[in-house]
Design an enzyme around this catalytic site. Structure first.
Site, PDB file in Angstrom:
ATOM      1  N   CYS A   2     -13.773  26.623  53.612  1.00  0.00           N
ATOM      2  CA  CYS A   2     -14.509  27.726  54.173  1.00  0.00           C
ATOM      3  C   CYS A   2     -14.679  27.247  55.672  1.00  0.00           C
ATOM      4  O   CYS A   2     -14.592  26.099  56.071  1.00  0.00           O
ATOM      5  CB  CYS A   2     -15.690  28.111  53.463  1.00  0.00           C
ATOM      6  SG  CYS A   2     -15.596  28.401  51.513  1.00  0.00           S
ATOM      7  N   ARG A  27      -9.997  29.364  58.433  1.00  0.00           N
ATOM      8  CA  ARG A  27     -10.336  28.408  57.303  1.00  0.00           C
ATOM      9  C   ARG A  27     -10.563  29.262  56.047  1.00  0.00           C
ATOM     10  O   ARG A  27     -10.691  28.617  54.868  1.00  0.00           O
ATOM     11  CB  ARG A  27     -11.474  27.715  57.570  1.00  0.00           C
ATOM     12  CG  ARG A  27     -11.728  26.678  58.835  1.00  0.00           C
ATOM     13  CD  ARG A  27     -12.740  26.071  58.982  1.00  0.00           C
ATOM     14  NE  ARG A  27     -12.860  24.901  57.856  1.00  0.00           N
ATOM     15  CZ  ARG A  27     -12.330  23.843  57.623  1.00  0.00           C
ATOM     16  NH1 ARG A  27     -11.690  23.134  58.557  1.00  0.00           N
ATOM     17  NH2 ARG A  27     -12.690  23.087  56.559  1.00  0.00           N
ATOM     18  N   TRP A  75     -13.633  31.584  51.776  1.00  0.00           N
ATOM     19  CA  TRP A  75     -12.154  31.475  50.776  1.00  0.00           C
ATOM     20  C   TRP A  75     -12.689  31.130  49.602  1.00  0.00           C
ATOM     21  O   TRP A  75     -12.832  29.957  48.978  1.00  0.00           O
ATOM     22  CB  TRP A  75     -11.239  30.435  51.587  1.00  0.00           C
ATOM     23  CG  TRP A  75      -9.753  30.574  50.911  1.00  0.00           C
ATOM     24  CD1 TRP A  75      -9.014  31.501  51.168  1.00  0.00           C
ATOM     25  CD2 TRP A  75      -9.221  29.856  49.784  1.00  0.00           C
ATOM     26  NE1 TRP A  75      -7.582  31.307  50.387  1.00  0.00           N
ATOM     27  CE2 TRP A  75      -8.128  30.329  49.574  1.00  0.00           C
ATOM     28  CE3 TRP A  75      -9.866  28.769  48.937  1.00  0.00           C
ATOM     29  CZ2 TRP A  75      -7.254  29.816  48.500  1.00  0.00           C
ATOM     30  CZ3 TRP A  75      -9.018  28.226  48.109  1.00  0.00           C
ATOM     31  CH2 TRP A  75      -7.744  28.702  47.657  1.00  0.00           C
ATOM     32  N   GLY A 102     -16.402  23.804  50.075  1.00  0.00           N
ATOM     33  CA  GLY A 102     -16.128  22.841  49.258  1.00  0.00           C
ATOM     34  C   GLY A 102     -16.373  23.309  47.913  1.00  0.00           C
ATOM     35  O   GLY A 102     -16.653  24.454  47.571  1.00  0.00           O
ATOM     36  N   LYS A 492       7.994  31.048  55.852  1.00  0.00           N
ATOM     37  CA  LYS A 492       7.081  31.657  57.056  1.00  0.00           C
ATOM     38  C   LYS A 492       7.457  33.275  56.457  1.00  0.00           C
ATOM     39  O   LYS A 492       6.302  33.970  56.757  1.00  0.00           O
ATOM     40  CB  LYS A 492       8.059  31.454  58.286  1.00  0.00           C
ATOM     41  CG  LYS A 492       7.881  30.090  58.959  1.00  0.00           C
ATOM     42  CD  LYS A 492       6.285  29.990  59.559  1.00  0.00           C
ATOM     43  CE  LYS A 492       5.471  29.558  58.627  1.00  0.00           C
ATOM     44  NZ  LYS A 492       5.253  27.968  58.572  1.00  0.00           N
ATOM     45  N   GLU A 495       4.962  34.094  53.431  1.00  0.00           N
ATOM     46  CA  GLU A 495       3.287  33.980  53.556  1.00  0.00           C
ATOM     47  C   GLU A 495       2.937  35.001  54.568  1.00  0.00           C
ATOM     48  O   GLU A 495       1.809  35.388  54.387  1.00  0.00           O
ATOM     49  CB  GLU A 495       3.109  32.429  54.030  1.00  0.00           C
ATOM     50  CG  GLU A 495       3.446  32.149  55.439  1.00  0.00           C
ATOM     51  CD  GLU A 495       2.883  30.708  55.631  1.00  0.00           C
ATOM     52  OE1 GLU A 495       2.038  30.050  55.219  1.00  0.00           O
ATOM     53  OE2 GLU A 495       3.479  29.928  56.474  1.00  0.00           O
ATOM     54  N   HIS A 511      25.543  27.827  42.181  1.00  0.00           N
ATOM     55  CA  HIS A 511      25.062  27.320  41.034  1.00  0.00           C
ATOM     56  C   HIS A 511      23.546  28.428  40.554  1.00  0.00           C
ATOM     57  O   HIS A 511      22.898  28.111  39.629  1.00  0.00           O
ATOM     58  CB  HIS A 511      24.297  25.913  40.884  1.00  0.00           C
ATOM     59  CG  HIS A 511      25.391  24.959  41.360  1.00  0.00           C
ATOM     60  ND1 HIS A 511      26.418  24.591  40.483  1.00  0.00           N
ATOM     61  CD2 HIS A 511      25.596  24.268  42.545  1.00  0.00           C
ATOM     62  CE1 HIS A 511      27.191  23.660  41.046  1.00  0.00           C
ATOM     63  NE2 HIS A 511      26.922  23.421  42.234  1.00  0.00           N
TER      64      HIS A 511
END
Ligand code: M6R
Length: 615
Positions: A2, A27, A75, A102, A492, A495, A511
Site C-alpha cells: 500500500c 502501490r 491494496w 504490510g 504485458k 496484465e 506439443h
C-alpha cells in the site's frame, strides 16, 4: 503493499497528503483514506476506490484543515476493499490513528485477546488490531505513544511500515518499519513520511530511509530520534540527498506513464551503461562486479531469482551468461525457490533482479540464499530499497522511477546490466573471442539508437492493435533469446488489457498449444533474421496451414516471413543475443494500444500493484 503518506509541520497537510497519495497509487489503488488533526479532533475520510474518489468524498463530507495529516492508498490483503476496511484505522477510544503497509501475521490471536478485554472491531483488517493493541499497552502501562508502539511491535510478527498519531500528544507521529519501505523527508520545521520519497521531493531533498527493525519519533521542532524496535538502542540516522526530480515522476506530456516509460528506453539504457561501458577501450567496469570478480569466476553456477518481468529478464540472462561466460545458470521464480528447500552451495552466486527492490518473495529468496552461504548480487532499480541493501553487492539499473504498473524500461535496463556482467565475465574467462567481445561492446553502445528506431513502430503497432483489440486470446511465440520476450509480450498484454495471452517457445507449440490455433487466434511471432530464423519460418508455416493469424516482428527488409504473415512489424537488425532489447519494444507498444482502445486503466490495471510486498 500500500502507499502511506504523513505530514507534520506548519503547512496545510491535506493537499500534501492527497498529492502524495496520487504519486503512490502505483502501490495500490483499491481504496484510500485520510486523517487530519485540526487542533482538537481527528477528522477522517475513507472510501473504496481511488484517491480521486477520496478527494471527491472529502470535499463533501469533512473539513480538510490541519497541519498534521496521514493518508493511505490500499491494496487489500485482509478484508475486501470497502470504506470500513480502508485506512487510517482508529483505536476504540478514538485517540489513536494508524496507517499501515504490510501484514500482521499473528493478528487473529491478538484480536481474540483484545475482544476478551472488551475491544470492538469494525473492520476485517489486521491493522485495526494493531492500533488497538497499541492503545491497550498504552493504557495498561501508562506509556507515551512511542514506547507503546515499540512494545506492541515486539509482540507482532509480519511486515509493516506504519505511522501512528495520538491526539493526546499531538506534536508527534511515530513511525516504524520491518519489511516494507518508509522514507522520512526532513524540512525546516516540518517532516514528511512516505513509502517512497516521491510525495515530498518538491519540499525537501533530505531524507532518511528507515532500516528494517527501526522506528522513529518524529516531533515538531525537535530532531528526530531513531531507535531499534527490538532493544531500544539509538541509531544515528543517515540523511541522504535525494537524486529524484519532479519531472521524472510526472507524465511529461504523455497520456500514460507506461507510454512515457516505453519512450524513455533509449535514454535510460544509455544512463544504465554510462560510465560502465567503454566500447572503444574494450572495457566494462562495474564496481560491484570488479570487487567480487573472483566470486563470479569461481562460481559453480549462477542462480537467478526474481518475479514477473524481472524473472523474464533473468531468463534472457540465462541464455546470455551461458553463451558468453559459459557458466551454468538456473532461473527461479523467487516465490517457488524460497519454499522448496533448494540446494545452494557456498560457491553459488545468486543474482536477485528487482525493479522496486521491495518484492517480498525475492527478498525472502535472498535471505534464504544468504543463510545457505551463497554470495548474493542484486540488480535493482530503486536505490536504497530493501533488496539493494540486503544483497552483498550489486549494480543499479538507472531506469529512473517506473510508475506504470506494467514494467517496461526496467526490463530493458535489467537486460543491459546483465549483458554487461556476462561480457565482463566472458572477458575475464576468455570464453568469447576478442572479436566477438569487442563487437558486442560496440553493438551495446549503439543499442539506444536502435531502440529509438524500434519506437518508430508505434503507428504500426497502433494499427494492428485496432484490428485485435477485441480478441479473447493471443499466443506469443519466440525461440532462443526471444522465448523470454514472448513470455514478456504475453504478460504485458494480459496484465493491462485483460486479454488471455500465452507465451511459448515456438517449437514447443506443436506439443499442445497448436490445438488452440484457428482463424480467430492471433499469434504474435518474434522472428528476427538472426537466430533460428529457418526454424521460425517453419513454425509460421505450421500456424498458417491451420488458419492462424500471424503478426510477425521481423528484421527490416525481411522478405520470407513477410510473405507468410498477415501483419508485420519491422525492427532494426541486431545480433541474436542483443535482440531482446529491440524485439520487446513493439510488443510493449502493441499491448499499450490494445489496452487504451479497450478503455482499460493502463497505468493501474485491476487487482495489481507496482511492488508486491506481500507473499
Ligand atoms: O519490482 P520487481 O521487479 O521485483 O517486481 C516483480 C514483478 O512484480 C513485476 O515485474 C510485475 O510482474 C509487473 N507488473 C510486470 O509488468
Amino acid at each position: 503493499m500500500c502507499g502511506i503518506v504523513g505530514y507534520i509541520g506548519y503547512r496545510e497537510a491535506y493537499p500534501i497528503v492527497i498529492k502524495g497519495l496520487k504519486r503512490l497509487e502505483y502501490r495500490g489503488y483499491d481504496s484510500a483514506g485520510v486523517m487530519l488533526y485540526d487542533g482538537n479532533d481527528l477528522k477522517l475520510c475513507k472510501t473504496k476506490g481511488k484517491v480521486s474518489d477520496l478527494e471527491e468524498k472529502a470535499s463533501k463530507e469533512t473539513t480538510t484543515n490541519g497541519t498534521i495529516g496521514m493518508g493511505h492508498t490500499r491494496w487489500a490483503t485482509h478484508g475486501v476493499p470497502n470504506d470500513v476496511n480502508s485506512h487510517p484505522h482508529v483505536s476504540n477510544s478514538g485517540d489513536l490513528a494508524i496507517i499501515h503497509n504490510g501484514i500482521i501475521e499473528n493478528y487473529a490471536p491478538l484480536k481474540e485477546e483484545l475482544i476478551k478485554r472488551g475491544y470492538v472491531f469494525h473492520s476485517d483488517t489486521d491493522t485495526e488490531v494493531l492500533v488497538n493493541l497499541i492503545e491497550e499497552i498504552q493504557k495498561k502501562e501508562n506509556l507515551r505513544l512511542g514506547k507503546a508502539v515499540q512494545v506492541a511491535l515486539n509482540q507482532v510478527f509480519g511486515a509493516y511500515a506504519i505511522a501512528v498519531f495520538d491526539k493526546k500528544n499531538p506534536d508527534e507521529i511515530v513511525v516504524a518499519r520491518l519489511g516494507s519501505p518508509l522514507a522520512i523527508g526532513i524540512g525546516e520545521g516540518e517532516y514528511f513520511i512516505a513509502s517512497d520519497a516521491s510525495p515530498f521531493i518538491e519540499y525537501t531533498s533530505n531524507a532518511v530511509y528507515l532500516e528494517d527493525g527501526e522506528m522513529a519519533n518524529i516531533r515538531l521542532h525537535k530532531p528526530m530520534k531513531v531507535r531499534k524496535i527490538k532493544d531500544d538502542s539509538l541509531v544515528d540516522p543517515y540523511i541522504q540527498e535525494l537524486q529524484m526530480n519532479l519531472e521524472q515522476i510526472e507524465k511529461g506530456g504523455y497520456d500514460h506513464f507506461m507510454l512515457k516509460e516505453i519512450y524513455e528506453q533509449p535514454n535510460v539504457i544509455r544512463d544504465t551503461y554510462r560510465g560502465r561501458l567503454h566500447a572503444n577501450e574494450g572495457i566494462i567496469q562495474m564496481s560491484g562486479v570488479e570487487d567480487n570478480l573472483e566470486k563470479f569466476l569461481n562460481a559453480e553456477r549462477i542462480i537467478i531469482v526474481a518475479c514477473g518481468t524481472s524473472w523474464h529478464a533473468g531468463l534472457v540472462a540465462e541464455y546470455i551468461f551461458e553463451e558468453f561466460a559459459r557458466i551454468p545458470v538456473e532461473v527461479e521464480y523467487a516465490s517457488e525457490f524460497r519454499y522448496r528447500n533448494p540446494i545452494i552451495g557456498t560457491r553459488d552466486v545468486v543474482i536477485a533482479i528487482s525493479q522496486s527492490g521491495e518484492t517480498a518473495d525475492t527478498m525472502a529468496a535472498i535471505k534464504l540464499a544468504k543463510e545457505k552461504g551463497a554470495f548474493v548480487y542484486g540488480v535493482c532499480n530503486v536505490v536504497g530499497s530493501s533488496i539493494s541493501r540486503e544483497t552483498h553487492a550489486g549494480t543499479h539499473t538507472h531506469a529512473g522511477p517506473e510508475i506504470g504498473v506494467a514494467s517496461t524500461k526496467a526490463f530493458t535496463t535489467q537486460i543491459t546490466v546483465l549483458t554487461m556482467i556476462a561480457l565482463r565475465l566472458a572477458k575475464a574467462k576468455g570464453t568469447l573471442s576478442n572479436t566477438d567481445y569487442h563487437r558486442y561492446l560496440q553493438e551495446l553502445e549503439i543499442i539506444p539508437e536502435k531502440v529509438k528506431e524500434a519506437l518508430e513502430t508505434n503507428d504500426r503497432a497502433k494499427e494492428i492493435a485496432s484490428v485485435f483489440k477485441d480478441s479473447h486470446n493471443c499466443l506469443y511465440l519466440g525461440r532462443g533469446y526471444n522465448f523470454p520476450v514472448a513470455l514478456e509480450g504475453a504478460l504485458k498484454l494480459k496484465e493491462i488489457s485483460y486479454i488471455h495471452a500465452e507465451g511459448y517457445p515456438a517449437a514447443e507449440m506443436k506439443h499442445g498449444p497448436i490445438a488452440l490455433i484457428d482463424a480467430q487466434m492471433p499469434v504474435v511471432i518474434i522472428a528476427p533474421k538472426q537466430g533460428h530464423y529457418d526454424k521460425i519460418v517453419s513454425n509460421i508455416q505450421e500456424i498458417k496451414s491451420r488458419s492462424g493469424i500471424i503478426i510477425a516482428v521481423v528484421t527490416k527488409g525481411d522478405t520470407q516471413v513477410r510473405e507468410l504473415a498477415d501483419y508485420i512489424i519491422e525492427i532494426p537488425e541486431t545480433s541474436d543475443a542483443l535482440s531482446p532489447l529491440i524485439t520487446t519494444i513493439p510488443l510493449q507498444l502493441l499491448s499499450y494500444h490494445i489496452a487504451v482502445m479497450r478503455g482499460c486503466n493502463v497505468d493501474q490495471p485491476r487487482n495489481l500493484a507496482k511492488s508486491v510486498t506481500v507473499e
